[in-house]
Design a protein around this motif. Structure first.
Motif, short mmCIF file in Angstrom:
data_model
loop_
_atom_site.label_atom_id
_atom_site.label_comp_id
_atom_site.label_asym_id
_atom_site.label_seq_id
_atom_site.Cartn_x
_atom_site.Cartn_y
_atom_site.Cartn_z
N GLY A 1 0.81 -1.20 0.00
CA GLY A 1 0.00 0.00 0.00
C GLY A 1 0.85 1.26 0.00
O GLY A 1 1.97 1.27 0.48
N HIS A 2 0.29 2.34 -0.54
CA HIS A 2 1.03 3.60 -0.70
C HIS A 2 0.70 4.52 0.46
O HIS A 2 -0.46 4.90 0.66
N LEU A 3 1.71 4.88 1.23
CA LEU A 3 1.55 5.73 2.41
C LEU A 3 2.22 7.08 2.17
O LEU A 3 3.22 7.18 1.46
N LEU A 4 1.67 8.10 2.81
CA LEU A 4 2.27 9.44 2.79
C LEU A 4 2.60 9.82 4.22
O LEU A 4 1.71 9.82 5.08
N GLU A 5 3.85 10.15 4.47
CA GLU A 5 4.25 10.62 5.80
C GLU A 5 4.47 12.11 5.77
O GLU A 5 5.18 12.64 4.90
N VAL A 6 3.91 12.81 6.74
CA VAL A 6 4.04 14.26 6.85
C VAL A 6 5.08 14.57 7.92
O VAL A 6 4.90 14.22 9.09
N GLY B 1 -3.56 12.45 -10.01
CA GLY B 1 -4.19 11.14 -9.90
C GLY B 1 -3.67 10.25 -8.80
O GLY B 1 -4.21 9.16 -8.57
N VAL B 2 -2.62 10.66 -8.10
CA VAL B 2 -2.05 9.83 -7.04
C VAL B 2 -2.83 10.04 -5.74
O VAL B 2 -3.00 11.18 -5.28
N LEU B 3 -3.32 8.95 -5.18
CA LEU B 3 -3.99 8.98 -3.89
C LEU B 3 -3.31 7.99 -2.96
O LEU B 3 -2.66 7.03 -3.42
N PHE B 4 -3.48 8.19 -1.66
CA PHE B 4 -2.78 7.38 -0.68
C PHE B 4 -3.77 6.56 0.15
O PHE B 4 -4.91 6.98 0.39
N ALA C 1 -8.24 19.28 5.50
CA ALA C 1 -8.85 19.29 4.18
C ALA C 1 -7.89 18.71 3.14
O ALA C 1 -8.30 17.93 2.26
N LYS C 2 -6.61 19.07 3.25
CA LYS C 2 -5.65 18.57 2.27
C LYS C 2 -5.44 17.06 2.43
O LYS C 2 -5.37 16.33 1.44
N ALA C 3 -5.34 16.60 3.68
CA ALA C 3 -5.17 15.16 3.91
C ALA C 3 -6.34 14.39 3.33
O ALA C 3 -6.14 13.36 2.66
N ALA C 4 -7.55 14.87 3.56
CA ALA C 4 -8.73 14.17 3.03
C ALA C 4 -8.70 14.12 1.51
O ALA C 4 -9.06 13.10 0.90
N ALA C 5 -8.26 15.22 0.87
CA ALA C 5 -8.24 15.27 -0.59
C ALA C 5 -7.20 14.33 -1.18
O ALA C 5 -7.33 13.90 -2.34
N LEU C 6 -6.18 13.98 -0.41
CA LEU C 6 -5.10 13.12 -0.92
C LEU C 6 -5.32 11.64 -0.60
O LEU C 6 -4.50 10.80 -1.00
N LEU C 7 -6.39 11.32 0.10
CA LEU C 7 -6.65 9.93 0.48
C LEU C 7 -7.61 9.23 -0.48
O LEU C 7 -8.56 9.84 -0.99
N ALA C 8 -7.36 7.95 -0.68
CA ALA C 8 -8.29 7.13 -1.43
C ALA C 8 -9.58 6.98 -0.63
O ALA C 8 -9.59 7.20 0.58
N PRO C 9 -10.69 6.61 -1.28
CA PRO C 9 -11.93 6.36 -0.52
C PRO C 9 -11.68 5.38 0.61
O PRO C 9 -10.99 4.36 0.43
#
Length: 265
Positions: free
Chosen positions: A43-48, A104-107, A126-134
């Protein structure tokens, strides 16, 4: 110490110290994170705010693909070095607020370890929600000083020094024990309107420090980095003096981390 967001750039000055001085996070935390969210490699993860990669490494070892965003140039360089054995991990030097992934990249999961409080509150949820897959998840945790029953009396003694030099936080002493600390992050998740909290977990652990080790730790904290040199030197002299009077020259510092996990609405 202050959580003024202007201090978030100070950590880069301590990049070389960070990995050795700061503690890692309990293995149980990562097990809980995977179990609650249901994420599976690759799975693709994004770390802040990955820092030198302290929280990145355990998840990289599990086989996840990770994009890590780090504001500090020196810290990002340390992270690339520490994560060099993991080709599926990339470290990007940027603020979270200013970074955009390829179209098109979602996490599957976005997470932040001891970094979320430094991100602009008007942007982050808001930004985190926009970058997440359903049905994707946001996970946030931090490691802070804990004061359970029977905590080391050294910290009551040294608090007087902080107060004397004008660096006390003005709160009551001692702070509430970990079990009585509210989870402010969970409330933030809910009020953001973007996430529903699905789990919270608390972890408490302890580490022993010599004077040199403890001062190295303090040198990674924003408030101590930004402290006036004369005040910092006085504080460190007092730490050394007090610990030198102990038979083993060591103190016990307790740590607490609260893991908050939210599912994207």
């Amino acid at each position: 110490m202050s959580h003024d967001r202007r201090l978030r750039t100070t950590f880069d000055r301590a990049a070389a110290l960070y990995q050795g001085a700061r503690p890692g996070y309990p293995a149980e935390l990562f097990s809980d994170l995977v179990a609650v969210t249901g994420i599976e490699p690759p799975g693709h993860l994004l770390e802040v705010g990955c820092g030198p990669g302290t929280a990145t490494l355990p998840l990289a070892r599990m086989g996840f693909q990770i994009t890590a965003v780090e504001l500090g140039t020196a810290l990002a360089s340390e992270a690339r070095h520490n994560l060099a054995d993991f080709p599926d991990v990339s470290v990007i030097t940027s603020s979270f607020e200013g970074w955009e992934p390829p179209a098109g990249v979602l996490f599957d999961l976005i997470y932040a370890a001891t970094a979320w409080k430094w991100v602009d509150p008007e942007v982050k949820y808001a930004k985190a929600a926009a970058l997440l897959a359903p049905d994707g998840h946001l996970a946030v945790w931090g490691a802070g000083h804990a004061f359970p029953e029977g905590f080391d009396p050294f910290f009551t003694e040294i608090q007087h020094v902080y107060d004397e030099i004008g660096e006390g936080d003005g709160g009551s002493w001692p702070p509430p024990p970990p079990e009585d600390q509210p989870d402010a992050t969970a409330a933030e998740f809910e009020t953001s309107g973007h996430f529903a909290v699905v789990a919270t977990r608390r972890y408490v652990w302890a580490r022993r420090y010599t004077a040199d080790e403890y001062i190295a730790l303090l040198d990674t904290f924003s408030g101590h980095i930004a402290m006036e040199p004369a005040k910092r030197e006085h504080l460190y002299r007092e730490i050394r003096r007090r610990l030198a009077a102990r038979p083993d020259g060591r103190l016990t510092r307790h740590w607490s981390a609260v893991l908050t996990i939210g599912r994207r609405l």
